[in-house]
Structure formats: structure tokens, C-alpha cells
Design a protein around this motif. Structure first.
Motif, mmCIF file in Angstrom:
data_model
loop_
_atom_site.group_PDB
_atom_site.id
_atom_site.type_symbol
_atom_site.label_atom_id
_atom_site.label_comp_id
_atom_site.label_asym_id
_atom_site.label_seq_id
_atom_site.Cartn_x
_atom_site.Cartn_y
_atom_site.Cartn_z
ATOM 1 N N SER A 293 -8.796 6.664 3.117
ATOM 2 C CA SER A 293 -8.428 7.706 2.147
ATOM 3 C C SER A 293 -7.537 7.144 1.050
ATOM 4 N N ILE A 294 -6.600 6.280 1.424
ATOM 5 C CA ILE A 294 -5.677 5.711 0.433
ATOM 6 C C ILE A 294 -6.443 4.845 -0.564
ATOM 7 N N ILE A 295 -7.427 4.118 -0.047
ATOM 8 C CA ILE A 295 -8.260 3.296 -0.937
ATOM 9 C C ILE A 295 -9.088 4.201 -1.855
ATOM 10 N N ILE A 297 -8.491 7.155 -3.055
ATOM 11 C CA ILE A 297 -7.801 7.792 -4.186
ATOM 12 C C ILE A 297 -7.139 6.761 -5.113
ATOM 13 N N GLN A 299 -4.956 4.312 -4.527
ATOM 14 C CA GLN A 299 -3.577 3.881 -4.318
ATOM 15 C C GLN A 299 -3.517 2.576 -3.523
ATOM 16 N N GLU A 300 -4.667 1.975 -3.259
ATOM 17 C CA GLU A 300 -4.689 0.720 -2.498
ATOM 18 C C GLU A 300 -5.959 -0.021 -2.836
ATOM 19 N N THR A 301 -5.898 -1.347 -2.713
ATOM 20 C CA THR A 301 -7.060 -2.180 -2.968
ATOM 21 C C THR A 301 -7.970 -2.208 -1.730
ATOM 22 N N ILE B 222 -0.793 10.180 1.817
ATOM 23 C CA ILE B 222 -1.780 9.309 1.181
ATOM 24 C C ILE B 222 -1.416 9.062 -0.289
ATOM 25 N N LYS B 223 -1.025 10.143 -0.963
ATOM 26 C CA LYS B 223 -0.711 10.076 -2.386
ATOM 27 C C LYS B 223 0.472 9.156 -2.690
ATOM 28 N N SER B 225 1.754 6.774 -0.836
ATOM 29 C CA SER B 225 1.788 5.648 0.100
ATOM 30 C C SER B 225 2.241 4.341 -0.543
ATOM 31 N N ALA B 226 2.237 4.268 -1.881
ATOM 32 C CA ALA B 226 2.632 3.014 -2.541
ATOM 33 C C ALA B 226 4.117 2.712 -2.369
ATOM 34 N N ARG B 230 1.634 2.171 2.620
ATOM 35 C CA ARG B 230 0.274 1.622 2.565
ATOM 36 C C ARG B 230 0.190 0.200 3.123
ATOM 37 N N THR B 233 -0.867 0.331 6.633
ATOM 38 C CA THR B 233 -2.207 0.833 6.935
ATOM 39 C C THR B 233 -3.223 -0.301 6.998
ATOM 40 N N ARG B 308 -1.625 -8.016 -5.092
ATOM 41 C CA ARG B 308 -2.501 -6.858 -5.301
ATOM 42 C C ARG B 308 -2.777 -6.684 -6.786
ATOM 43 N N GLU B 309 -3.952 -6.176 -7.097
ATOM 44 C CA GLU B 309 -4.256 -5.836 -8.479
ATOM 45 C C GLU B 309 -3.189 -4.892 -9.004
#
Lengths: 311, 311
Positions: A293-295, A297, A299-301, B222-223, B225-226, B230, B233, B308-309
Motif C-alpha cells: 500500500s505504501i508503494i 500511494i 510514499q516508497e520505492t 500509510i500516508k 510512513s516517510a 516505511r 516495512t 532512495r529516489e
């Protein structure tokens, strides 16, 4: 990824950034790139940091005192550790013009809101904010203009806040590249306890535990860290002052979430002891879905291993 | 980063890989790229996985049974979950030629050594190994030839192991790109408990705790998480079967290290409750140094945020 092009004309007169570390210097860089302010002013308590920012040329003016910095300011953004917010507010209070907006970027909002409101006169609009972005590096050289791009910034206006002031802070963060969400300071502090504060505490803690084991040497821990441990060392390399202040200023929420974490961990330990493989398997399957889910939306690679260089 | 060029002539006659996931398929790819074996043979209990490996063309032969796979094999590497090692050893035992080497890549070594020695005849050399490398992805498509490059592989020969067999396994892993270290299975299991197993358990646990909180929604977790979450995860997205087996087969060491972790965490919680800022600051400074060491020895990237990008 790049920022949107500069605005046709600046949305802010004088934008003042106090505290020129990773976040403060990134705001200046992004504001400069998008030409958000007629004049950007920078101040840091550390003379060497002020000199470095002058050298980098990321602010129009580098002030030599808090009083000088905030003179005629329209928006002032405090980017100092949470524990220093009160003192900075006190120092600038007599010099902020009525109607100016004071915001901040602290990772705790309840305590900061109290500190700012205690010290600032009632004619000044206090609108706290928190961009959920960063890296493990600190200082003015660590910042970059796209740090906030596609990240969330949480704005926590106090009850009865001036709608125009809230709108101005929202517009600032949108222009800096962020998506803005609004919530109460109290809810922010609970959300961040689970998404940021407790994860940092756990990371610091496992790195400490590893360093203190007698039967495994530090050099073994370092050598074999690619098995998972090294992931934790990234956030455990974050700024010590900033994080000490976060924990001291968000005690209740951190302790509440930590209690849940420990309870769950002890249940997992018991499942291991009694060989309840299904309990483990079920959790390990559930957690996979959350990363997806995080990927999804953005917010993650999705790149394996965070896209770390291979080999 | 690239592998060294192919060997002038193969160092192994028949190399057999059983279990064709991330690790098994990476061994085949690296062995193929460096031409380590005259013939590489692949087998997986799952017909679809065997078909996929045949399609990928990363093995010279894809066998349709364990018996067929190990016939005339010189080195057999078992790349199945730790809990499946005993059953695989039992299945191949009648078909392994005397003098052949059976190794594995399991993340637990004591339990695997026992399982292999219980089932394999005494003329077969059992030399367990564990490459400390991987990503959060699983299956034959997730593998790549440089996975082991610059990573450590720990070989855990039992007492009285044949020196030539140990040398052959060491040479294999060196040729696959890894640095080889030797230790007892017991010490391995303790070292990995802190550098890999407990970190994974903690990551799985915090993701579970976050999902189960009532006052913070999953979409908020999830939103935002940065803010740190994350990072956890990633390893909490690792293969559930593999990790269930790791915890069930390294119970003592995991519980011992977990006990230390929890003790340290509760002390930190107490420091927060009683506002002992110096205790926090001291730990947070110490942990920074450990990351620096990991970067210095080339086991981690110095790029901010794992590279990370941005944005």
C-alpha cells in the motif's frame, strides 16, 4: 524529480527561516528555486552555520540576530529542535510585527503550540506545521530543494486560528512541493508517535543493544549487518538533539504506543517459545500488504532493497 | 557493480541447486555468469517454478525429481526454507554419491546441521553455509548474479569436517562474489539473532502494532510512513515461510537477544517518562558511530535515505 517552475510573482513578502539545518536550508532552497518570496531571510544561532548559508547563497539575507531576522517579516518558519522553540519565540516576540505568521517544522505539535502561544503576542498568528520528510543527515549542506516534493506536510492550526493565516501556511507548503493535510495537534502527536517517533526509538534501541552484547563483538555486528540490522542504523544516525527533544516533548503518546509495541512483541516471543508457527506466519503475511500500500500511494520505492547500489 | 570474468575452466563438475527462489536463482545466475560448473542442475518442488527457471535459461538442466537432480552431483546446495531442510535431505539421501558435498544457505545453522546429518549418509560431506545477502523480494525472478558480491558468506563446518570439502564450499562462495568467514554453527546463530533475526522480528512487530491501533487509521499510517515507519516495512515484507522457520529453528538465541532488547527498551521508556534527556542523547550519539563504521567497511551506502529516489 524536479520542482514546478518559479511562480509568476512571489506569494510572500519577507519569508524568514530560523534554524538552518536539513529542513530550514531545504525550505530556503525550494523557496529560491520557485521564487516564493520577494526576500528570504536566514538566521541560525551558530555563527559558522550562518556563514555557510551565506556562502551557499541560498538566502537573500543572512541576519545576525533574531531581532534583525524577524523585522518586517510576513512569515517566520522556526526550524530549530522542538526543545528550543520556546526560547526562540521569546527572543523574537518583541520584534515580530502584528499580523505576521509564525510557523514551525517541529515533529511534535502540542508542546510546540503551547511554547509559541506562551511567548508570542496575541496579534501574531501561530500556525504550526510539520513536513514529514527528511534524511539521516543534518546541517545546511544536507538540504536540497526537492526534499518536500510528494511528501505530506501536516498543518495543526489551534482552535480559532485565523483562516487566512492557515491558508497562507498551506499555500507555502504546497508551493514547496508538499501535499498538505490538517488535523489537531493532539492527533498529529499520536499519528507521528507510531509512524515516526516509536520507529526511531526502536531503531536507536536495537543499535544500542547490539553494541552492548558481550558474546557478539561490534565488528561482527558491523560485518554481518546486511542481514537486516543496517536498515535500522539509518534512522539511528539521525540528529541526537532533535530526537532527544522529540521524545521529551511527546512523552504521553510515545509511551502509549510503546506499551502496545512491547505487548505485541512479548506475544510474538511467546509464540516463538511455544512454536506457534501459524501466529508468526499470519502476521508476516499481513505486514507484506502494508508495504504494498505504501508503494502504491507513492510514499516508497518499489525497487528492491530501497534501490541501494547492488554489490 | 559487475562480477569477475568467467573462470578459465569450471571448478565444479555438477553443481546442483535445490530450491529456486531469490537465493537459489541468484546462485545459478552467478555460477552461469562466471562459468563455475561444467553442468548446473536446478530443482524446485513447485512445477511452476521449475518451468519458470527453464524459461529463464539460468540452469543447464532442470530436473523433475530430487533423485534425478542429485544424481552424480559434486556439490548440492539446498536453498529451501530452514524448516524444509530435513525433508529434502531425506528425499535426496539414497541418491547422493559418496564423497559429494551437501551445503545449504539457511539463515539458521545449528538446526540445519542437525537435520542434514540426521538424514544424509556418513560418506557425504555436510558443510553448511549462509550468505548474508538478500532483498525483500522472493521467487526465481527476484534473483540476480551480483547478489553476493561484496557480501559475507558464513561457513559453519561441523567438528571434524573434511578439509577439502570445506575448501570447496569456500571456493564456491568466493567465486560467487562473497567474502567467506568460518565459525561454529552455535556462534553463527547468536550473531545472526542480533544482526538479522531480531531486527526482522521487530520490523514485523511494529508494522503489526501500527495496523492494529484503533486511534490511528491504517490510511494515516500509510500516508505518513516517510517519517521512519516505511523503513521497517521493507524487511517486514520478506518471505513469511522462510521467516517463520527461522524463528522456530533459532528459538534460544532469538529469545536471549530479544530479552536484552526489551530490557534496553524499557530502560529507554523510563528515561523518557522521567525526562532523562542525557540518557537519550548519549545513546543517540553512540548509535551514529555504528552506522559510520558500516559505511566505512562497504556494507552500506553513504547516500542519504539509502539512495532512495528523491521526491
Amino acid at each position: 524529480m524536479v520542482l514546478d517552475p518559479p511562480l509568476p510573482r512571489p506569494m510572500i513578502g519577507r519569508l524568514v527561516v530560523i534554524g538552518l539545518g536539513l529542513i530550514g536550508s531545504s525550505i530556503l532552497r525550494a523557496a529560491d528555486a520557485r521564487r516564493l518570496a520577494e526576500v528570504s531571510v536566514a538566521y541560525d544561532a551558530e555563527p559558522a552555520v550562518r556563514a555557510r548559508v551565506a556562502e551557499l547563497g541560498i538566502a537573500d539575507e543572512v541576519a545576525s540576530s533574531p531581532a534583525e531576522a524577524v523585522k518586517d517579516a510576513d512569515i517566520i518558519v522556526l526550524c530549530v529542535p522542538v526543545g528550543a522553540m520556546g526560547a526562540v519565540a521569546q527572543a523574537i516576540a518583541p520584534h515580530v510585527k502584528p499580523g505576521a505568521i509564525v510557523s514551525d517544522v517541529g515533529s511534535v505539535k502540542g508542546a510546540v503550540l503551547n511554547a509559541l502561544r506562551t511567548h508570542l503576542p496575541s496579534g501574531v498568528h501561530v500556525v504550526p506545521a510539520h513536513p514529514v520528510a527528511g534524511t539521516e543527515y543534518s546541517g545546511p549542506d544536507a538540504g536540497f530543494a526537492t526534499l518536500f516534493k510528494n511528501r505530506w506536510c501536516i498543518v495543526t492550526p489551534p482552535e480559532g486560528a485565523d483562516a487566512e493565516a492557515v491558508q497562507a501556511v498551506t499555500a507555502l507548503w504546497t508551493a514547496l512541493g508538499a501535499n498538505v493535510e490538517t488535523m489537531t495537534a493532539e492527533h498529529h502527536d499520536l499519528v507521528l508517535a507510531i509512524t515516526s517517533h516509536v520507529p526511531h526509538l526502536i531503531a536507536y534501541n536495537i543499535v544500542g543493544t547490539a553494541a552492548d552484547l558481550e558474546k557478539v563483538t561490534s565488528s561482527e555486528v558491523i560485518k554481518y549487518s546486511a542481514g537486516g540490522f543496517r536498515d535500522f542504523t539509518r534512522i539511528a544516525a539521525s540528529d541526537p538533539t532533535m530526537w532527544r527533544d522529540v521524545f521529551l516533548n511527546n512523552r504521553e503518546a510515545v509511551i502509549e504506543v510503546l506499551g502496545r509495541f512491547t505487548e505485541d512483541l512479548i506475544a510474538l516471543q511467546r509464540a516463538i517459545r511455544w512454536e506457534q508457527g501459524e501466529t508468526l506466519f499470519d502476521l508476516f503475511t499481513r505486514t507484506r500488504a502494508i508495504r504494498r500500500s505504501i508503494i502504491e500511494i507513492g510514499q516508497e520505492t518499489a525497487a528492491p532493497d530501497f534501490g541501494r547500489e547492488r554489490g
